[in-house]
Structure formats: C-alpha cells, structure tokens
Design a protein around this motif. Structure first.
Motif, PDB file in Angstrom:
ATOM      1  N   TYR A  89      31.678  86.073  55.780  1.00  0.00           N
ATOM      2  CA  TYR A  89      31.436  87.075  56.756  1.00  0.00           C
ATOM      3  C   TYR A  89      32.276  88.171  57.199  1.00  0.00           C
ATOM      4  O   TYR A  89      32.205  89.443  56.895  1.00  0.00           O
ATOM      5  CB  TYR A  89      30.717  86.454  57.936  1.00  0.00           C
ATOM      6  CG  TYR A  89      29.882  87.418  58.661  1.00  0.00           C
ATOM      7  CD1 TYR A  89      28.471  87.500  58.857  1.00  0.00           C
ATOM      8  CD2 TYR A  89      30.230  87.725  59.768  1.00  0.00           C
ATOM      9  CE1 TYR A  89      27.426  88.131  59.532  1.00  0.00           C
ATOM     10  CE2 TYR A  89      29.671  88.826  60.765  1.00  0.00           C
ATOM     11  CZ  TYR A  89      28.198  89.437  60.677  1.00  0.00           C
ATOM     12  OH  TYR A  89      27.848  89.470  62.163  1.00  0.00           O
ATOM     13  N   SER A  90      33.596  87.690  57.524  1.00  0.00           N
ATOM     14  CA  SER A  90      34.785  88.582  58.240  1.00  0.00           C
ATOM     15  C   SER A  90      35.211  89.008  56.794  1.00  0.00           C
ATOM     16  O   SER A  90      35.292  90.653  57.459  1.00  0.00           O
ATOM     17  CB  SER A  90      35.674  87.350  58.460  1.00  0.00           C
ATOM     18  OG  SER A  90      36.289  88.288  59.180  1.00  0.00           O
ATOM     19  N   GLU A  91      35.007  88.598  55.996  1.00  0.00           N
ATOM     20  CA  GLU A  91      35.788  88.856  54.776  1.00  0.00           C
ATOM     21  C   GLU A  91      34.453  90.124  53.776  1.00  0.00           C
ATOM     22  O   GLU A  91      34.623  91.278  53.377  1.00  0.00           O
ATOM     23  CB  GLU A  91      35.773  88.759  53.369  1.00  0.00           C
ATOM     24  CG  GLU A  91      37.355  87.302  53.773  1.00  0.00           C
ATOM     25  CD  GLU A  91      37.356  86.317  52.411  1.00  0.00           C
ATOM     26  OE1 GLU A  91      38.213  85.894  52.438  1.00  0.00           O
ATOM     27  OE2 GLU A  91      35.729  85.975  51.614  1.00  0.00           O
ATOM     28  N   ALA A  92      33.585  90.088  54.089  1.00  0.00           N
ATOM     29  CA  ALA A  92      32.130  90.752  54.241  1.00  0.00           C
ATOM     30  C   ALA A  92      32.206  91.939  54.584  1.00  0.00           C
ATOM     31  O   ALA A  92      31.349  93.490  54.884  1.00  0.00           O
ATOM     32  CB  ALA A  92      30.713  90.483  53.822  1.00  0.00           C
ATOM     33  N   LEU A  93      32.840  92.515  55.860  1.00  0.00           N
ATOM     34  CA  LEU A  93      32.597  92.836  57.241  1.00  0.00           C
ATOM     35  C   LEU A  93      33.453  94.084  56.389  1.00  0.00           C
ATOM     36  O   LEU A  93      33.167  95.681  57.092  1.00  0.00           O
ATOM     37  CB  LEU A  93      33.288  92.906  58.949  1.00  0.00           C
ATOM     38  CG  LEU A  93      32.448  91.722  59.488  1.00  0.00           C
ATOM     39  CD1 LEU A  93      32.665  91.467  60.239  1.00  0.00           C
ATOM     40  CD2 LEU A  93      30.974  92.838  59.546  1.00  0.00           C
ATOM     41  N   GLY A  94      34.293  93.775  56.311  1.00  0.00           N
ATOM     42  CA  GLY A  94      35.324  95.262  55.395  1.00  0.00           C
ATOM     43  C   GLY A  94      35.117  95.527  53.983  1.00  0.00           C
ATOM     44  O   GLY A  94      35.333  96.524  53.149  1.00  0.00           O
ATOM     45  N   SER A  95      34.028  95.224  53.494  1.00  0.00           N
ATOM     46  CA  SER A  95      33.425  95.475  52.232  1.00  0.00           C
ATOM     47  C   SER A  95      32.405  96.723  52.449  1.00  0.00           C
ATOM     48  O   SER A  95      32.458  97.248  54.013  1.00  0.00           O
ATOM     49  CB  SER A  95      32.306  94.830  51.318  1.00  0.00           C
ATOM     50  OG  SER A  95      31.192  94.573  52.603  1.00  0.00           O
ATOM     51  N   PRO A  96      31.838  97.657  51.943  1.00  0.00           N
ATOM     52  CA  PRO A  96      31.315  98.928  52.369  1.00  0.00           C
ATOM     53  C   PRO A  96      29.201  98.945  52.668  1.00  0.00           C
ATOM     54  O   PRO A  96      28.655  99.310  52.997  1.00  0.00           O
ATOM     55  CB  PRO A  96      31.033 100.171  51.248  1.00  0.00           C
ATOM     56  CG  PRO A  96      32.546  99.789  50.037  1.00  0.00           C
ATOM     57  CD  PRO A  96      32.559  98.212  50.241  1.00  0.00           C
ATOM     58  N   SER A  97      28.895  97.363  51.765  1.00  0.00           N
ATOM     59  CA  SER A  97      27.543  96.875  52.168  1.00  0.00           C
ATOM     60  C   SER A  97      27.262  96.461  53.474  1.00  0.00           C
ATOM     61  O   SER A  97      26.669  95.460  53.657  1.00  0.00           O
ATOM     62  CB  SER A  97      27.107  96.115  50.555  1.00  0.00           C
ATOM     63  OG  SER A  97      28.237  95.244  50.604  1.00  0.00           O
ATOM     64  N   GLY A  98      28.694  95.821  53.390  1.00  0.00           N
ATOM     65  CA  GLY A  98      28.425  94.981  55.291  1.00  0.00           C
ATOM     66  C   GLY A  98      28.229  93.135  54.753  1.00  0.00           C
ATOM     67  O   GLY A  98      27.639  93.026  53.284  1.00  0.00           O
ATOM     68  N   PRO A  99      27.626  91.941  54.967  1.00  0.00           N
ATOM     69  CA  PRO A  99      27.590  91.123  55.010  1.00  0.00           C
ATOM     70  C   PRO A  99      25.619  91.123  54.223  1.00  0.00           C
ATOM     71  O   PRO A  99      25.120  92.237  55.236  1.00  0.00           O
ATOM     72  CB  PRO A  99      27.541  90.110  56.138  1.00  0.00           C
ATOM     73  CG  PRO A  99      28.154  90.920  57.004  1.00  0.00           C
ATOM     74  CD  PRO A  99      28.246  92.166  56.793  1.00  0.00           C
TER      75      PRO A  99
ATOM     76  N   GLY B 292      42.446  84.038  60.137  1.00  0.00           N
ATOM     77  CA  GLY B 292      41.930  85.536  60.842  1.00  0.00           C
ATOM     78  C   GLY B 292      41.378  85.892  60.388  1.00  0.00           C
ATOM     79  O   GLY B 292      39.513  86.062  61.351  1.00  0.00           O
ATOM     80  N   HIS B 293      40.051  86.025  59.352  1.00  0.00           N
ATOM     81  CA  HIS B 293      38.610  86.200  58.867  1.00  0.00           C
ATOM     82  C   HIS B 293      38.313  85.234  59.771  1.00  0.00           C
ATOM     83  O   HIS B 293      36.664  85.175  60.324  1.00  0.00           O
ATOM     84  CB  HIS B 293      38.669  85.770  57.362  1.00  0.00           C
ATOM     85  CG  HIS B 293      39.460  86.959  56.729  1.00  0.00           C
ATOM     86  ND1 HIS B 293      38.657  87.986  56.815  1.00  0.00           N
ATOM     87  CD2 HIS B 293      39.921  87.222  55.985  1.00  0.00           C
ATOM     88  CE1 HIS B 293      39.245  88.931  56.005  1.00  0.00           C
ATOM     89  NE2 HIS B 293      39.375  88.411  55.320  1.00  0.00           N
ATOM     90  N   PHE B 294      38.656  83.564  59.842  1.00  0.00           N
ATOM     91  CA  PHE B 294      37.620  82.275  60.445  1.00  0.00           C
ATOM     92  C   PHE B 294      37.724  83.128  61.686  1.00  0.00           C
ATOM     93  O   PHE B 294      35.471  82.659  62.423  1.00  0.00           O
ATOM     94  CB  PHE B 294      37.802  80.860  60.209  1.00  0.00           C
ATOM     95  CG  PHE B 294      37.724  79.811  61.859  1.00  0.00           C
ATOM     96  CD1 PHE B 294      36.503  79.176  60.679  1.00  0.00           C
ATOM     97  CD2 PHE B 294      38.788  79.691  62.480  1.00  0.00           C
ATOM     98  CE1 PHE B 294      35.664  78.798  61.728  1.00  0.00           C
ATOM     99  CE2 PHE B 294      37.781  78.747  63.282  1.00  0.00           C
ATOM    100  CZ  PHE B 294      36.534  77.981  62.990  1.00  0.00           C
ATOM    101  N   PHE B 295      38.651  83.717  62.419  1.00  0.00           N
ATOM    102  CA  PHE B 295      38.051  84.019  63.735  1.00  0.00           C
ATOM    103  C   PHE B 295      37.277  84.859  64.469  1.00  0.00           C
ATOM    104  O   PHE B 295      36.141  85.158  65.216  1.00  0.00           O
ATOM    105  CB  PHE B 295      39.768  83.528  64.363  1.00  0.00           C
ATOM    106  CG  PHE B 295      39.795  82.199  65.269  1.00  0.00           C
ATOM    107  CD1 PHE B 295      39.128  82.087  66.271  1.00  0.00           C
ATOM    108  CD2 PHE B 295      41.171  81.485  64.352  1.00  0.00           C
ATOM    109  CE1 PHE B 295      39.503  80.277  66.787  1.00  0.00           C
ATOM    110  CE2 PHE B 295      41.109  80.158  65.628  1.00  0.00           C
ATOM    111  CZ  PHE B 295      40.630  79.872  66.375  1.00  0.00           C
ATOM    112  N   ARG B 296      37.607  85.644  63.111  1.00  0.00           N
ATOM    113  CA  ARG B 296      36.703  86.771  63.218  1.00  0.00           C
ATOM    114  C   ARG B 296      35.312  87.203  62.387  1.00  0.00           C
ATOM    115  O   ARG B 296      34.349  87.299  63.804  1.00  0.00           O
ATOM    116  CB  ARG B 296      37.125  88.075  62.399  1.00  0.00           C
ATOM    117  CG  ARG B 296      36.548  89.649  62.401  1.00  0.00           C
ATOM    118  CD  ARG B 296      36.836  90.554  61.722  1.00  0.00           C
ATOM    119  NE  ARG B 296      37.188  90.960  60.413  1.00  0.00           N
ATOM    120  CZ  ARG B 296      37.153  91.663  59.434  1.00  0.00           C
ATOM    121  NH1 ARG B 296      38.448  92.617  60.114  1.00  0.00           N
ATOM    122  NH2 ARG B 296      37.242  91.264  58.653  1.00  0.00           N
ATOM    123  N   GLY B 297      34.725  85.531  62.121  1.00  0.00           N
ATOM    124  CA  GLY B 297      33.453  85.353  61.799  1.00  0.00           C
ATOM    125  C   GLY B 297      33.024  84.895  62.824  1.00  0.00           C
ATOM    126  O   GLY B 297      31.648  84.370  62.565  1.00  0.00           O
TER     127      GLY B 297
END
Length: 594
Positions: free
Chosen positions: A304-314, A356-361
């Motif tokens: 989920y966190s990694e997808a937040l950085g993509s243009p389309s999002g989760p 970092g991704h885990f906690f942001r997620g």
C-alpha cells in the motif's frame, strides 16, 4: 536551500522562556507526572518561574558565564528545567549519558573542566564522588531532587532583576553545550555547539520541513531518548521554541504505557525502537497462532505504501485489503504509539526501507532524517509532503550538502559546530581545506536533491578479494527478523562476508514454545539447533537480496549472549561498537573462517 530564519547576534536559547511567559503565560509548555503518577500541565508562566528560581540559586553559589556544568540523569522534566536555568546564567551544559562508566564520566568531567555536576541517583553520586580527588576543577556535586531544592532556597537574596539581566548575558556565538561523542571508536571528543548552532537548526527545521508538526492543534511529544544525545536535545529545544507540548519518559521499560497515557501527536525514536515495535507485534501474532495473518497484513501495508508513490495510487483490491487489516491489525500498532501519532521522526541510524513502508502503510509516516552531533543533529529530513522512503530527505534550509569525489558527504551551514573542545588537531582534521565539514559517511544525492547514506567511510569492509561491502545494508535488513536482536557483519581482509548474530530474549521464549523446545533451554544450548539455524538462515537470505552475490553473507554464527549498553557493546543510540565487539568476539569471528 537558503535559510528561512537567521539568528540575531544577541539571541540565546534562554530567550524563549521569558518570551513565552510574557506572550502566552497560560499556554501549556510541558507536562510532568504528579505524585500520583498523573500527567499535570506546566504553563509557560510556571516554567519561567521555576527556571528563574534555579537560576537565582546558581548565581548565588557563583556559577559564572562560560562555566561548564555537567548533567548525569535519565530523561526527565528536571533535565529540561536545568538546561534552561543553566543557559539563563550563561553556563555551558555538559551532558553525561546515564549509561556511562565511571571512567567515561571521569574523562568528561576532567576534559571539560566542569565546575559542577548535577546527578540523578545515589549511584551516580557515588561514582563521581570516588573520582573527586582527580577532578581539581569540580567544586560542586549536587543531587536531584534534594540538592536542587537547597539550591533554589539559597537563591533568595538574588533579585529577579539580576536574574533577568544575567539571562541576556550569552550571545549567539557563545557555547551552549559540549556534547561528548558516544565513543564507538577511541576516547570521546567534546563537540562544541553554540546558541546559534542550535537555534539555527531548530528554527529552520520547524519553520520549514516540519512546520506541519507544530501546526496541529494540541501538538505534543513524549521524549524517551537520552537527553545526553543531540537528537533528543534538539527536539527538547524545538518543542519549547515552536509551542509543542513536551513530556518525558525516564524508563524505556515503561514506554508503551507512558505513550498510551500521554498520547503524543508525533513520536521520535531511533530505528531500533521501530524495529522492536514491529518485531514485538510479529512475535505476539506468531505466539497467538496468527503469524500468517500478520505476515499478510505486513505485506499489504508495504504494498500500500509503495503504491502511494505511484501515479495511479493503490488499486481497488489493495485498498479493500488495507481497510480490512486496518481494523484487524494496524489500529493496534497505532495504539502502541499512543493512538494519536500519524507522524514519527527517525534518526541516529539507518531505517530499513521496508520498515519505513510498513509503518506508512499502517498509518504512521516515519520521516527519516540524518545528522551528527557535529551538525547539531539534522542535516536533512523527509517532510510530510515530500517523503522518499529509503532516503534521509532533503537538506534543511540554510544547510548545503555536497558529495566528495570519494563519496563522502560534506556539509556546510550555520548549524555546523565550531570545533572539538580543546582539540585543535581533531578540529582541523574534521574540515576540508575549503571549510566543509567531512561527515565520514558515504552518500549520494539524487536529481531531486534527496540524500541517501550508503555506508560509513571507516566501516566499509574490504574482503580479501577486494570487494567493498557496506555492513549497514545487511545488518538493517537482518534486524527486521523478530528473532534477531543484534548482528555484526564481518569480513575485512577475509575471503567472504560473515555475520555474528544475537537472539532477542523475549522472542526466543515464544519461539521455543512454538517449536517444542525445552522451556529452560538457553541460546547457548540451542545455538547449533537445526530449527534455530534455519530461522536465522531465513533472515540471512532476506538480507542477501539487498546486495550483490560478492557482498552476500556466506556464513553466520549465533552468539550465546546479546549485545548490551551495560557491557559496552552498544552506544547510547543503540549502535554497535564494532571495534569493541571485534576484540571481544575475536574467537567467534575466527571460527567463521576456520
């Protein structure tokens, strides 16, 4: 970036106490525990009165501008009170870690020529008393709270006018504190930090990258890192300067219940604390038979966190899974940090990107930053609106960063220390010919200006085959495994990379129960157990995914003891002392290559 705030030549750290008492006398400045263990508010007026009372006592006993006064205590309200009282009389504060040995404390007091020392416990008092005949400059040894009350009582003849005049004595260029390095290698050096150094970094940080933190209504934080460390000290000062309510926790063993009762709006910690929260949750889930659910929830949070950085999002399915796990898992993890913290700041060491991704997620954005004692803590930090996980963020306003030809991170700005206390040679060695501070860290700047730290110049391992290996990359990844407490990658001048591993005592107990091992079995009993070795091998295999084959760990050895601060294995920020460990565990390292 240009500085957002310039520090006037007449400014000093004590100014904020009188200013806030005048402008916002009823505003809550701090919270402290009362006799019943409940949090009570301390207003700006109350704090100013208490600071002035201590300052009058210090003036009465002859503490003069420029005098060094040492503090040796756990993190508590009185430390902050004493910091500001000492700055109000123009003194220079010399912190001593509460974990320091007698020899370390004596060295700091001797090298700084401290005129006085204030200690928290009877044990600290006895430690200093035993060395007094070797400390000719030391005139006063005071104990909290008994001697503090006497000090206040002795200042009755000093007028408020005298105290107020004295509070203006220090200027921006004067020394505010001398912080001794944690001593991971060699004898600690005293880093001189001026009032300008600290005010510059704080005002530019809280006006710029972290402005969102104190703009929240009722913003607060609970300080539990040692105030002898520059990271905690900067947060202490930053809170008072920016109107964030500050609380203190003096015992890490009580951290979770203290967080639950204080309910901070943001948390600051070193990466090991975040690793412990994650590993504890993972271990508890496994003990309750919910290990697979937690693993899936963790993977979903990362995705989920990694997808937040993509243009389309989760995507729709990922959002749905995330919503389910938010109710089942994530809300409990947020509750462990007090339930109200959507932001956290991590510093002192590298934070593993997956963590970092885990906690942001999970719903807590951990903003990783980078800095050293010599840079008054932060050089760079990720921002709530510009976070790039895996980096330590953008340089602060007023701080310039460049990368030398050999990859070393060089820094320049008003927050850089003037030098080491009474050590001209070390000061000269710390700066380049054109005046940049050489951090000793290896890093990279990307095309957007985000800084990444990839290793430590002196910690780079060069194998017998000539391969350069950064141990931190592997160690950070391995410590994410719930069963692993600490590890140290080795291999300098050796044919391949190896690692020493210690087992987390709490996780070990639940692991034994799940795997049918005798309840009274120790790590020493099971260090060659196939199941335990297989578990550690999983962590090694995961860490090896982050590096090339030539840098990968080929062998590991489980130690039957953990690395601790008490035994001198860890620094105050919980970093491993490589030179100490390499000497103490030389036979274990040799066994890896036998």
């Amino acid at each position: 970036m240009p500085a957002l705030a310039e520090v006037p030549a007449s400014a000093n750290l004590a100014d904020i106490v009188a200013r806030r008492a005048t402008e916002q006398p009823r505003a809550v400045m701090l919270r402290r525990k009362d006799a019943a263990g409940r949090w009570e508010d301390v207003t700006a007026r109350q704090f100013a009165d208490e600071v002035r009372a201590v300052a009058r006592g210090l003036i009465a006993v002859g503490v003069a501008p420029g005098d060094r006064v040492a503090l040796m205590s756990h993190t508590r309200y009185e430390w902050t009170l004493l910091d500001y009282a000492l700055w109000s009389v123009g003194a220079v504060v010399v912190p001593i870690y509460e974990t320091s040995s007698a020899e370390q404390a004596e060295w700091i007091l001797s090298d700084s020529a401290a005129r006085a020392v204030i200690v928290e416990t009877e044990g600290f008092e006895q430690m200093i008393a035993a060395a007094r005949d070797r400390l000719p400059a030391l005139e006063h040894l005071w104990r909290l709270r008994e001697d503090l009350d006497k000090l206040i009582a002795g200042g009755g003849d000093v007028s408020d006018e005298t105290a107020a005049e004295r509070a203006k004595a220090a200027t921006a260029a004067d020394l505010a504190t001398v912080i001794y390095t944690s001593g991971t290698t060699g004898r600690p050096k005293g880093c001189e930090l001026t009032h300008e150094n600290l005010l510059s970094v704080i005002r530019n940080t809280f006006m710029g990258p972290l402005a969102a933190i104190h703009s929240v209504s009722g913003a607060s934080t609970l300080l539990f890192l040692p105030l002898a460390h520059v990271f905690a000290r900067v947060i202490e000062i930053g809170c008072l300067e920016s109107g964030i309510v500050l609380g203190h926790c003096d015992d890490m063993a009580n951290l979770l219940p203290e967080l639950a009762s204080f309910q901070p709006s943001f948390v600051l910690a070193v990466p090991r604390v975040f690793e412990k929260v994650y590993n504890g949750a993972e271990s508890k889930a496994a003990a309750d038979g919910k290990g697979k659910i937690f693993a899936r929830a963790a993977a979903t949070a990362v995705a989920y966190s990694e997808a937040l950085g993509s243009p389309s999002g989760p995507g729709l399915r990922l959002r749905a899974e995330h919503a389910v796990f938010d109710r089942l898992v994530y809300n409990k993890l947020r509750a462990a940090l007090g339930g109200h913290a959507a932001l956290a700041i991590s510093g002192g060491a590298a934070l593993a990107p997956r963590l970092g991704h885990f906690f942001r997620g999970v719903g807590v954005a951990v903003l990783e930053g980078y800095g050293l004692t010599e840079t008054s803590a932060p050089v760079s930090v990720n921002r709530p609106d510009r976070q790039k996980i895996g980096t330590v963020g953008l340089p602060l306003p007023g701080v310039a960063v460049r990368i030398a030809d050999d990859g070393e991170v060089l820094v320049r700005g008003k927050s850089i220390f003037p030098g080491y206390w009474r050590n001209d040679e070390a000061t000269k060695d710390a700066f380049t010919a054109d005046g940049w501070y050489a951090t000793g860290d290896i890093g990279e700047l990307d095309d957007e200006g985000f800084l990444s730290i990839t290793g430590r110049k002196k910690e780079i391992i060069v194998t017998a085959g000539g391969k350069n290996v950064s141990p931190a990359v592997l160690e950070d990844r391995m410590r994410m495994h719930a069963l692993i407490s600490q590890c140290m990658v080795v291999g300098d001048g050796r044919p391949f990379v190896g690692v020493l591993v210690t087992i987390d005592p709490e996780a070990f107990e639940s692991w034994k129960a799940r795997h049918g091992k005798p309840s009274d079995a120790t790590v020493a009993d099971l260090r060659d157990d196939p199941d335990l070795r297989a578990e550690v091998q999983e962590a090694v295999d995961d860490a090896n995914k982050a590096v090339s084959r030539a840098e990968a760990i080929k062998k590991f050895r489980i130690l039957d003891v953990d690395f601790t601060q008490e035994d001198g294995h860890l620094s105050a920020k919980l970093g491993i002392k490589r030179s100490v460990l390499a000497k103490e565990f030389a036979s274990e390292i040799d066994a890896l290559y036998s």
